[in-house]
Design an enzyme around this catalytic site. Sequence first.
Site, short mmCIF file in Angstrom:
data_model
loop_
_atom_site.label_atom_id
_atom_site.label_comp_id
_atom_site.label_asym_id
_atom_site.label_seq_id
_atom_site.Cartn_x
_atom_site.Cartn_y
_atom_site.Cartn_z
N ILE A 18 0.83 -1.21 0.00
CA ILE A 18 0.00 0.00 0.00
C ILE A 18 0.86 1.25 0.00
CG2 ILE A 18 -1.77 1.29 1.29
CD1 ILE A 18 -2.69 -1.37 -0.01
N GLY A 19 1.93 1.23 0.77
CA GLY A 19 2.80 2.40 0.83
C GLY A 19 4.01 2.14 1.70
N GLY A 21 6.76 4.35 4.13
CA GLY A 21 7.14 5.61 4.75
C GLY A 21 8.54 5.51 5.30
N GLY A 22 8.92 6.49 6.09
CA GLY A 22 10.24 6.53 6.65
C GLY A 22 10.46 5.50 7.75
N ALA A 24 8.10 2.48 8.10
CA ALA A 24 7.51 1.17 7.84
C ALA A 24 6.91 1.09 6.44
CB ALA A 24 6.42 0.88 8.87
N LYS A 41 1.57 -3.61 9.02
CA LYS A 41 2.66 -2.63 9.02
C LYS A 41 3.94 -3.39 9.33
CE LYS A 41 2.69 1.75 10.52
NZ LYS A 41 2.61 2.89 11.44
N ASP A 135 0.90 12.01 17.20
CA ASP A 135 1.04 12.22 15.76
C ASP A 135 -0.32 12.17 15.07
OD1 ASP A 135 2.65 12.83 13.54
OD2 ASP A 135 2.86 10.72 12.98
#
Length: 180
Positions: A18-19, A21-22, A24, A41, A135
């Site tokens: 899906i994506g 990031g910095g 995971a 994740k 966050d």
Amino acid sequence: MQNLTGLVVKGYEMRELIGVGGFAAVYRAHQAAVDREVAIKVILPKYADDPEFVRRFEAEAQLIARLEHIHIVPLFDYWREPSNAYLVMRWLRGGNLYSVLKQDGPWDVPATVRLAEQLASALNVAHQNGVIHQDVTPSNVLLDDQRNALLTDFGIAKALLKESEDTGSRYGSPAYMSPA
């Protein structure tokens, strides 16, 4: 980190990346044992092997797993192994608030008020359980098929500490942080 799409990891078939990031990568996966779609994740190896992360991972995952609320994405499972750590959560088809706002534009006032009430309720439960999210961003608000908001990414959440134990460290996305 290698792409895990197509692999089966502990009974979860990784179906789609899906994506990344910095911190995971997130996959849509299938849990055959109960025939459901989940999100997994996968913590990047440079973090999963960090001694401080290793020390805190299980306790923090257990804390987050105990947060039960209709507007908090449930943590179903978690585990750590050398160079990897995994968090298995509910799969939500509505995307995240950031992407939806980018695609559809601003929401009307009633929808915005409903979203704020749902998030406030989720944060209230987290705080009652001694957890500060740290966050809350549009990317960390997932939506279900009816556009109900569910708060996710408690991965950098911090258990409330006694003032004497608090290091004063701040975490989160700078654009969304409250002033110190």
